[in-house]
Design a protein around this motif. Sequence first.
Motif, PDB file in Angstrom:
ATOM      1  N   ASP A  44      -8.715   0.774   3.069  1.00  0.00           N
ATOM      2  CA  ASP A  44      -7.797  -1.149   3.254  1.00  0.00           C
ATOM      3  C   ASP A  44      -7.013  -1.288   4.701  1.00  0.00           C
ATOM      4  N   LEU A  45      -6.525   0.343   4.915  1.00  0.00           N
ATOM      5  CA  LEU A  45      -6.362  -0.084   7.014  1.00  0.00           C
ATOM      6  C   LEU A  45      -7.567   0.007   7.843  1.00  0.00           C
ATOM      7  N   THR A  46      -8.238   0.389   7.380  1.00  0.00           N
ATOM      8  CA  THR A  46      -9.253   0.326   7.775  1.00  0.00           C
ATOM      9  C   THR A  46     -10.027  -1.321   8.299  1.00  0.00           C
ATOM     10  N   THR A  47     -10.294  -1.600   6.840  1.00  0.00           N
ATOM     11  CA  THR A  47     -10.619  -2.847   6.319  1.00  0.00           C
ATOM     12  C   THR A  47      -9.955  -3.775   7.185  1.00  0.00           C
ATOM     13  N   ARG A  48      -8.586  -3.820   7.430  1.00  0.00           N
ATOM     14  CA  ARG A  48      -7.618  -5.011   7.966  1.00  0.00           C
ATOM     15  C   ARG A  48      -8.020  -4.317   9.557  1.00  0.00           C
ATOM     16  N   LEU A  49      -7.994  -3.561  10.234  1.00  0.00           N
ATOM     17  CA  LEU A  49      -7.989  -3.706  11.857  1.00  0.00           C
ATOM     18  C   LEU A  49      -9.795  -4.017  12.353  1.00  0.00           C
ATOM     19  N   PRO A  50      -9.345  -4.616  12.667  1.00  0.00           N
ATOM     20  CA  PRO A  50     -11.134  -5.442  13.747  1.00  0.00           C
ATOM     21  C   PRO A  50     -11.536  -4.487  14.553  1.00  0.00           C
TER      22      PRO A  50
ATOM     23  N   THR B 215       1.092  -1.847   0.264  1.00  0.00           N
ATOM     24  CA  THR B 215      -0.192   0.321   0.425  1.00  0.00           C
ATOM     25  C   THR B 215       0.991   1.419   0.202  1.00  0.00           C
TER      26      THR B 215
ATOM     27  N   ALA C 269      -3.169  -4.320  13.925  1.00  0.00           N
ATOM     28  CA  ALA C 269      -4.667  -4.997  13.380  1.00  0.00           C
ATOM     29  C   ALA C 269      -4.763  -6.730  14.720  1.00  0.00           C
TER      30      ALA C 269
ATOM     31  N   ALA D  68       0.992  -1.876  10.246  1.00  0.00           N
ATOM     32  CA  ALA D  68      -0.635  -2.288  10.186  1.00  0.00           C
ATOM     33  C   ALA D  68      -0.847  -4.122  10.723  1.00  0.00           C
ATOM     34  N   ASP D  69      -0.231  -4.844  10.643  1.00  0.00           N
ATOM     35  CA  ASP D  69       0.021  -6.235  10.973  1.00  0.00           C
ATOM     36  C   ASP D  69      -0.092  -6.019  12.658  1.00  0.00           C
TER      37      ASP D  69
END
Length: 285
Positions: free
Chosen positions: A242-248, A128, A218, A214-215
């Motif tokens: 995409d970051l928003t999607t990655r985070l729970p 990204t 998350a 980001a990992d």
Amino acid sequence: MVINGVRHWVRVVGELRSGTPLVVVHGGPGGFVYDFERLTGPLLERLGPVVYYEQRGCGRSDRPDDGRYDVPLLVDDLEQLRRGLEVPRMVLLGISFGGELAAEYTVAYPERVEKLILQGTGLAGPLTPSPWAAGFEAVAASDELRTAIRAAAAGGGPSAVWEVVDRETTDRFLFHQPEVGRRIRELWEESGLVNTGELAAALAKQRPRPAPLADELAALDLPVLVLVGLWDRNAGVDPCRDLTTRLPNARLHVFHHSAHFPHAEEPEEYAAEVAAFLAGEPAPG
């Protein structure tokens, strides 16, 4: 406050014991909080205690005598700030690079962060990448400047691009509403503060993280609000989405009339979104 041997500029508005303080973590690297404090701060101060501070070597804070800047130290500065304020937890509002720093702190001290707000921060990585180069191309006023931007991006990266663009191009890149850009410029000049580039240069020499930030973020079940302007050519809407999607446990809000500074370009909507997030209200459908 003297933090890790460096005198830091700190301003507290409100009673810290009346609620979890919102700590504003400015961007840059090497920026300051002067304009945010005046344009947007008064709206956020209605919600509870707010802490403004400027990182070592930035704004009204002193430069370190040893010239040391690195992310672990900036994270520890933030932790020592929390301890000095004697607050058990914080809500961090990280702006641009400040979002990366706030995320680093959250990963290091998850028990000390109640909620996290990331503005214009996509946590760019190999998959990204930041869209800044294409963004500068888009706003360049001439083919000659576009050619110079491409050459600088290929040869020297982000710092080289910033050296070849003029103020007009920079303002088109950073702001969607020209009148807001002019107002922020006025505040920057009024402050007498400048970004020396010292912090950015030091951070550019650091080794890459062993694991993507980001990992690690998350892996935490933490409420996160991701804010981005539709016209943000620095962070980019796609990386923030995409970051928003990655985070729970994250929600995204896109400001349709803003670029990199939605807090200044759409302050009322910005404050309302932050207020709803802090109050635990569900994201609008």
